[in-house]
Design a protein around this motif. Structure first.
Motif, PDB file in Angstrom:
ATOM      1  N   LEU A 169     -24.132 -16.628  26.994  1.00  0.00           N
ATOM      2  CA  LEU A 169     -24.548 -18.174  26.520  1.00  0.00           C
ATOM      3  C   LEU A 169     -25.160 -18.828  27.243  1.00  0.00           C
ATOM      4  O   LEU A 169     -26.382 -19.711  26.283  1.00  0.00           O
ATOM      5  CB  LEU A 169     -23.320 -19.266  26.765  1.00  0.00           C
ATOM      6  N   PRO A 170     -25.521 -19.090  28.965  1.00  0.00           N
ATOM      7  CA  PRO A 170     -26.295 -19.549  29.296  1.00  0.00           C
ATOM      8  C   PRO A 170     -27.385 -19.406  28.886  1.00  0.00           C
ATOM      9  O   PRO A 170     -28.931 -20.079  28.567  1.00  0.00           O
ATOM     10  CB  PRO A 170     -26.003 -19.532  30.930  1.00  0.00           C
ATOM     11  N   PHE A 171     -28.366 -18.308  28.319  1.00  0.00           N
ATOM     12  CA  PHE A 171     -29.276 -17.458  28.621  1.00  0.00           C
ATOM     13  C   PHE A 171     -29.688 -17.943  27.254  1.00  0.00           C
ATOM     14  O   PHE A 171     -31.066 -18.085  26.911  1.00  0.00           O
ATOM     15  CB  PHE A 171     -29.384 -15.899  28.866  1.00  0.00           C
ATOM     16  N   PHE A 172     -28.768 -18.482  26.145  1.00  0.00           N
ATOM     17  CA  PHE A 172     -29.660 -17.763  24.807  1.00  0.00           C
ATOM     18  C   PHE A 172     -29.469 -19.823  25.062  1.00  0.00           C
ATOM     19  O   PHE A 172     -30.931 -20.332  23.846  1.00  0.00           O
ATOM     20  CB  PHE A 172     -28.495 -18.814  24.227  1.00  0.00           C
ATOM     21  N   ALA A 173     -29.163 -20.828  25.852  1.00  0.00           N
ATOM     22  CA  ALA A 173     -29.484 -22.471  25.596  1.00  0.00           C
ATOM     23  C   ALA A 173     -30.969 -22.362  26.880  1.00  0.00           C
ATOM     24  O   ALA A 173     -31.189 -23.412  26.443  1.00  0.00           O
ATOM     25  CB  ALA A 173     -28.604 -22.773  26.814  1.00  0.00           C
ATOM     26  N   SER A 174     -30.446 -21.017  27.564  1.00  0.00           N
ATOM     27  CA  SER A 174     -31.792 -21.562  27.887  1.00  0.00           C
ATOM     28  C   SER A 174     -33.870 -21.462  27.243  1.00  0.00           C
ATOM     29  O   SER A 174     -34.957 -22.175  27.628  1.00  0.00           O
ATOM     30  CB  SER A 174     -32.104 -21.307  29.163  1.00  0.00           C
ATOM     31  N   VAL A 175     -33.194 -20.523  26.356  1.00  0.00           N
ATOM     32  CA  VAL A 175     -34.450 -20.532  25.471  1.00  0.00           C
ATOM     33  C   VAL A 175     -34.293 -21.175  24.520  1.00  0.00           C
ATOM     34  O   VAL A 175     -35.930 -21.558  24.315  1.00  0.00           O
ATOM     35  CB  VAL A 175     -34.061 -18.985  24.279  1.00  0.00           C
ATOM     36  N   VAL A 176     -33.597 -21.579  23.886  1.00  0.00           N
ATOM     37  CA  VAL A 176     -33.731 -22.774  23.139  1.00  0.00           C
ATOM     38  C   VAL A 176     -33.990 -24.266  24.111  1.00  0.00           C
ATOM     39  O   VAL A 176     -34.438 -25.408  22.805  1.00  0.00           O
ATOM     40  CB  VAL A 176     -32.611 -23.028  22.123  1.00  0.00           C
ATOM     41  N   ILE A 177     -33.888 -24.489  24.605  1.00  0.00           N
ATOM     42  CA  ILE A 177     -33.614 -25.936  25.177  1.00  0.00           C
ATOM     43  C   ILE A 177     -34.893 -26.396  26.145  1.00  0.00           C
ATOM     44  O   ILE A 177     -33.755 -25.805  27.712  1.00  0.00           O
ATOM     45  CB  ILE A 177     -32.545 -26.692  25.694  1.00  0.00           C
ATOM     46  N   PRO A 178     -35.615 -26.521  26.705  1.00  0.00           N
ATOM     47  CA  PRO A 178     -36.830 -27.133  28.100  1.00  0.00           C
ATOM     48  C   PRO A 178     -35.964 -27.673  28.987  1.00  0.00           C
ATOM     49  O   PRO A 178     -35.238 -28.063  28.661  1.00  0.00           O
ATOM     50  CB  PRO A 178     -38.130 -27.415  27.316  1.00  0.00           C
ATOM     51  N   GLY A 179     -36.168 -27.021  30.438  1.00  0.00           N
ATOM     52  CA  GLY A 179     -35.933 -28.049  31.370  1.00  0.00           C
ATOM     53  C   GLY A 179     -33.946 -27.095  31.679  1.00  0.00           C
ATOM     54  O   GLY A 179     -33.872 -27.476  32.093  1.00  0.00           O
ATOM     55  N   TYR A 180     -33.206 -25.870  30.685  1.00  0.00           N
ATOM     56  CA  TYR A 180     -31.813 -26.252  31.080  1.00  0.00           C
ATOM     57  C   TYR A 180     -32.181 -24.965  31.848  1.00  0.00           C
ATOM     58  O   TYR A 180     -33.102 -24.075  31.975  1.00  0.00           O
ATOM     59  CB  TYR A 180     -31.515 -25.398  29.194  1.00  0.00           C
ATOM     60  N   ARG A 181     -30.855 -25.702  33.064  1.00  0.00           N
ATOM     61  CA  ARG A 181     -30.987 -25.027  34.265  1.00  0.00           C
ATOM     62  C   ARG A 181     -29.548 -23.865  33.721  1.00  0.00           C
ATOM     63  O   ARG A 181     -28.349 -24.742  34.044  1.00  0.00           O
ATOM     64  CB  ARG A 181     -30.609 -25.343  34.853  1.00  0.00           C
ATOM     65  N   MET A 182     -29.968 -22.176  33.406  1.00  0.00           N
ATOM     66  CA  MET A 182     -28.617 -21.040  33.553  1.00  0.00           C
ATOM     67  C   MET A 182     -27.726 -21.746  34.946  1.00  0.00           C
ATOM     68  O   MET A 182     -28.254 -21.587  35.799  1.00  0.00           O
ATOM     69  CB  MET A 182     -29.479 -20.257  33.144  1.00  0.00           C
ATOM     70  N   TRP A 183     -26.541 -21.386  34.336  1.00  0.00           N
ATOM     71  CA  TRP A 183     -25.202 -21.907  35.798  1.00  0.00           C
ATOM     72  C   TRP A 183     -24.494 -20.678  35.283  1.00  0.00           C
ATOM     73  O   TRP A 183     -23.992 -20.726  34.347  1.00  0.00           O
ATOM     74  CB  TRP A 183     -24.747 -22.949  35.617  1.00  0.00           C
ATOM     75  N   ARG A 184     -24.298 -19.862  36.091  1.00  0.00           N
ATOM     76  CA  ARG A 184     -23.879 -18.556  35.832  1.00  0.00           C
ATOM     77  C   ARG A 184     -23.186 -17.585  37.076  1.00  0.00           C
ATOM     78  O   ARG A 184     -23.541 -16.221  37.501  1.00  0.00           O
ATOM     79  CB  ARG A 184     -24.032 -17.004  34.251  1.00  0.00           C
ATOM     80  N   PRO A 185     -22.999 -17.983  38.125  1.00  0.00           N
ATOM     81  CA  PRO A 185     -22.369 -17.303  39.070  1.00  0.00           C
ATOM     82  C   PRO A 185     -21.507 -16.049  39.511  1.00  0.00           C
ATOM     83  O   PRO A 185     -20.572 -16.502  38.214  1.00  0.00           O
ATOM     84  CB  PRO A 185     -21.747 -18.801  40.505  1.00  0.00           C
ATOM     85  N   LEU A 186     -21.779 -15.536  39.795  1.00  0.00           N
ATOM     86  CA  LEU A 186     -20.620 -14.003  39.679  1.00  0.00           C
ATOM     87  C   LEU A 186     -19.146 -14.378  39.851  1.00  0.00           C
ATOM     88  O   LEU A 186     -18.163 -13.806  39.263  1.00  0.00           O
ATOM     89  CB  LEU A 186     -21.433 -13.568  40.821  1.00  0.00           C
TER      90      LEU A 186
END
Length: 295
Positions: A46-63
């Motif tokens: 989900l964060p990856f999909f958002a980062s592809v279509v939104i410029p400047g989006y910072r992925m947040w997915r800590p383990l």
């Protein structure tokens, strides 16, 4: 865990043993198999999909987030198997809060979301969806705009969030709702001994969360890997909106005097939601790619 659930159910069918076997099979299938799989996919994609279509989006997915989800979900499963309903809130309240916090982290923070001209709708120049390992380095290397480089907020075009991203985030929103209802019901049960929401909480997860994300994720992957534009089609929107209605109806049926009737309505709605969507997806899978590429 999925195999264990299947074996328990198969054993019950064969031997007609105690109903607790069926109870355990259902709980393990939902909370020991399906939900961890969904959560793992959401954490990764989900964060990856958002980062592809939104410029400047910072992925947040800590383990640690994924580890905490798994720990709390399996704690819920253990308490359910032990019939520890008065204690479910110990696992479910933190899970609801953590899921709500995750949704807040993943949701784009500005209303003026603009689809990147560089990445288009998440597809490369050939019309195919770029692989994650190809896109993530580009996203990390992309220079971040400074405050001086950003246009004035009043001059920015205010385009809506891409539909495929919207349904992913809205679908994920059913997770904190479901566990919030579980936690509240557990606390009320500990005080009064009443199940105020009945099976509503689990259906918020199985219908709302599972159903919504199934449509959102599969539509996204189907469109991308068939060489078609990455957007929500009319059939997909119909399926998604109908599932939202079905989830609400199923929750409200727990409080209705004619609950079984509304449960039938919800079941029919589920079939109406998925039938056109499945048929369209099957047609795509059995047809050549729209862009003429192999696959």
């Amino acid at each position: 865990m999925g195999l264990l659930a299947w074996l328990l159910f198969a054993a019950w069918l064969h031997a007609q043993s105690h109903l607790l076997w069926v109870f355990a099979a259902i709980k393990i299938a939902v909370f020991g198999f399906a939900l961890p799989v969904y959560l793992t996919v959401c954490h990764r994609m989900l964060p990856f999909f958002a980062s592809v279509v939104i410029p400047g989006y910072r992925m947040w997915r800590p383990l640690w987030l994924l580890a905490a989800w798994w720990l709390l979900v399996f704690a819920h499963l253990l308490l359910e198997l032990m019939h520890g309903y008065r204690l479910l809130w110990i696992a479910d309240l933190p899970m609801a809060l953590l899921a709500a916090f995750t949704l807040w982290q993943w949701w784009p923070k500005h209303r003026d979301v603009r689809v990147s001209q560089e990445h288009g709708d998440g597809m490369d120049a050939g019309g195919t969806t770029p692989r994650m390992e190809e896109v993530e380095p580009r996203l990390e290397q992309r220079p971040r705009a400074t405050q001086e480089q950003l246009p004035d907020a009043q001059e920015r075009p205010r385009n809506p969030m891409p539909g495929l991203l919207s349904v992913l985030l809205i679908g994920f929103g059913w997770l904190p709702i479901g566990f919030g209802l579980f936690a509240l019901q557990s606390l009320v049960f500990a005080i009064s001994g009443e199940f105020v929401f009945g099976r509503g909480p689990v259906h918020a997860i199985t219908i709302g969360f599972f159903g919504s994300l199934l449509v959102a994720m599969v539509t996204r992957v189907t469109q991308g890997h068939s060489g078609q534009p990455l957007h929500m089609t009319g059939v997909a929107w119909f399926a998604f909106i109908t599932i939202q209605c079905v989830a609400v109806i199923r929750l409200l049926s727990e409080a209705a005097s004619d609950g079984p009737l509304w449960q039938i309505v919800a079941g029919v709605g589920w079939l109406l939601a998925f039938t056109p969507w499945v048929l369209r997806s099957m047609r795509i899978y059995l047809s050549p790619r729209a862009d003429g590429k192999p696959g």
